[in-house]
Design an enzyme around this catalytic site. Structure first.
Site, PDB file in Angstrom:
ATOM      1  N   GLY A  45       1.154  -1.338  -0.073  1.00 45.69           N
ATOM      2  CA  GLY A  45      -0.236  -0.332   0.150  1.00 45.69           C
ATOM      3  C   GLY A  45       1.323   1.257   0.011  1.00 45.69           C
ATOM      4  O   GLY A  45       1.684   1.092   0.806  1.00 45.69           O
ATOM      5  N   GLN A  50       2.713  10.517   1.423  1.00 47.58           N
ATOM      6  CA  GLN A  50       4.246  10.097   1.179  1.00 47.58           C
ATOM      7  C   GLN A  50       4.904   9.745  -0.087  1.00 47.58           C
ATOM      8  O   GLN A  50       6.266   9.281   0.144  1.00 47.58           O
ATOM      9  CB  GLN A  50       3.436   7.972   0.884  1.00 47.58           C
ATOM     10  CG  GLN A  50       3.151   7.499   2.709  1.00 47.58           C
ATOM     11  CD  GLN A  50       3.225   5.373   2.833  1.00 47.58           C
ATOM     12  OE1 GLN A  50       2.268   5.170   2.260  1.00 47.58           O
ATOM     13  NE2 GLN A  50       3.770   5.403   3.742  1.00 47.58           N
ATOM     14  N   CYS A 107       5.497   0.065   7.611  1.00 43.32           N
ATOM     15  CA  CYS A 107       5.470   1.273   6.634  1.00 43.32           C
ATOM     16  C   CYS A 107       5.938   1.446   5.473  1.00 43.32           C
ATOM     17  O   CYS A 107       7.879   1.935   5.848  1.00 43.32           O
ATOM     18  CB  CYS A 107       4.872   2.100   7.615  1.00 43.32           C
ATOM     19  SG  CYS A 107       4.081   3.633   6.704  1.00 43.32           S
ATOM     20  N   LEU A 108       5.687   1.845   4.652  1.00 41.50           N
ATOM     21  CA  LEU A 108       7.121   2.791   3.751  1.00 41.50           C
ATOM     22  C   LEU A 108       8.163   3.724   4.156  1.00 41.50           C
ATOM     23  O   LEU A 108       9.112   4.019   3.476  1.00 41.50           O
ATOM     24  CB  LEU A 108       6.920   2.557   2.091  1.00 41.50           C
ATOM     25  CG  LEU A 108       6.519   1.047   1.666  1.00 41.50           C
ATOM     26  CD1 LEU A 108       6.009   1.141  -0.456  1.00 41.50           C
ATOM     27  CD2 LEU A 108       7.531   0.125   1.916  1.00 41.50           C
ATOM     28  N   HIS A 149      -5.112   0.707   7.146  1.00 39.46           N
ATOM     29  CA  HIS A 149      -3.703   2.406   7.205  1.00 39.46           C
ATOM     30  C   HIS A 149      -3.326   3.487   6.482  1.00 39.46           C
ATOM     31  O   HIS A 149      -2.788   4.013   6.121  1.00 39.46           O
ATOM     32  CB  HIS A 149      -2.042   0.801   6.734  1.00 39.46           C
ATOM     33  CG  HIS A 149      -0.931   1.594   7.297  1.00 39.46           C
ATOM     34  ND1 HIS A 149      -0.458   0.376   8.104  1.00 39.46           N
ATOM     35  CD2 HIS A 149      -0.288   2.500   6.004  1.00 39.46           C
ATOM     36  CE1 HIS A 149       1.162   1.649   7.868  1.00 39.46           C
ATOM     37  NE2 HIS A 149       0.977   2.366   7.023  1.00 39.46           N
ATOM     38  N   GLU A 150      -3.449   2.715   5.314  1.00 34.34           N
ATOM     39  CA  GLU A 150      -3.555   3.708   3.915  1.00 34.34           C
ATOM     40  C   GLU A 150      -4.460   5.253   4.166  1.00 34.34           C
ATOM     41  O   GLU A 150      -4.107   6.146   3.966  1.00 34.34           O
ATOM     42  CB  GLU A 150      -3.485   3.686   2.670  1.00 34.34           C
ATOM     43  CG  GLU A 150      -3.355   2.291   2.429  1.00 34.34           C
ATOM     44  CD  GLU A 150      -1.266   2.422   2.707  1.00 34.34           C
ATOM     45  OE1 GLU A 150      -1.596   3.650   2.571  1.00 34.34           O
ATOM     46  OE2 GLU A 150      -0.903   2.187   2.227  1.00 34.34           O
ATOM     47  N   HIS A 153      -3.473   7.200   6.652  1.00 34.47           N
ATOM     48  CA  HIS A 153      -2.438   8.231   5.913  1.00 34.47           C
ATOM     49  C   HIS A 153      -2.998   9.656   5.564  1.00 34.47           C
ATOM     50  O   HIS A 153      -2.415  10.594   5.636  1.00 34.47           O
ATOM     51  CB  HIS A 153      -1.422   7.652   4.637  1.00 34.47           C
ATOM     52  CG  HIS A 153       0.096   6.512   5.593  1.00 34.47           C
ATOM     53  ND1 HIS A 153       0.971   7.214   5.723  1.00 34.47           N
ATOM     54  CD2 HIS A 153       0.316   5.972   4.804  1.00 34.47           C
ATOM     55  CE1 HIS A 153       2.017   6.602   5.973  1.00 34.47           C
ATOM     56  NE2 HIS A 153       1.497   5.598   5.588  1.00 34.47           N
TER      57      HIS A 153
HETATM   58 ZN    ZN Z   1       2.139   4.302   5.408  1.00 34.26          ZN
END
Ligand code: ZN
Length: 185
Positions: A45, A50, A107-108, A149-150, A153
């Site tokens: 994701g 991000q 998480c990226l 999660h997304e 963000h």
């Molecule tokens: Zn994340």
């Protein structure tokens, strides 16, 4: 084009993304970049903030794990996962359901950091798609978790805020080192 992923500490990750009311060619290009960037980073994701874009837009792909949920309905109809993957969505509105569930998340924007996060096991998500449709996805398991999660963000909320105080505390040193490695104060 692969974009640079913003690391924790950048203020863009704390801002609520702007709602999207028009799908332009520029937005479609942004989506392609996000899909490429997510795949290159081996993520499941990625949200627009991000890559430094403050918009309510995210991409999700859990097709590597077709058994990561027990049901998936789109507008009330049971739907195969491949019909909606990769999932590109805008302006999400979520309703949570089920019992709280604990799973280790990454998480990226936090490279190499993982920690247990408690989230509701089920979700009903009203999402706008690029083709102009609004759909309602009902699901559970990992797919429900990634959508949550997304969506977090897009509201400026990070997964560390969903962790227990103890988990967050135990990751403090690691996160500091990560930020130092990426040149973030
Ligand atoms: Zn994340």
């Amino acid at each position: 084009m692969i974009r640079e992923i913003v690391i924790f500490g950048d203020p863009v990750l704390r801002k609520k993304g702007a709602l999207i009311d028009e799908v332009t060619d520029e937005l479609r290009e942004l989506v392609q970049d996000m899909l490429e960037t997510m795949r290159e980073a081996d993520g499941i994701g990625l949200a627009a903030p991000q890559i430094g874009v403050g918009k309510q837009l995210a991409v999700v792909d859990v097709s590597h794990d077709p058994e990561c949920f027990s049901y998936l309905r789109v507008d009330g109809v049971a739907t195969p996962l491949e019909d909606i993957m990769p999932l590109v969505f805008m302006n999400p509105e979520l309703e949570y359901g089920g019992e709280p569930d604990v799973m280790s998340e990454g998480c990226l924007s936090f490279p190499d950091i993982r920690g247990d996060v408690t989230r509701p096991y089920e979700v009903t998500a009203k999402l706008d798609l690029l083709d102009g449709r609004s759909i309602v996805i009902e699901t559970d398991g990992l797919l429900a978790r990634v959508i949550q999660h997304e969506t977090d963000h897009l509201n400026g909320v990070l997964f560390t805020e969903r962790m227990s105080t103890a988990t967050r505390f135990s990751l403090r040193g690691k996160i500091k080192r990560m930020q130092r490695d990426f040149g973030i104060k």
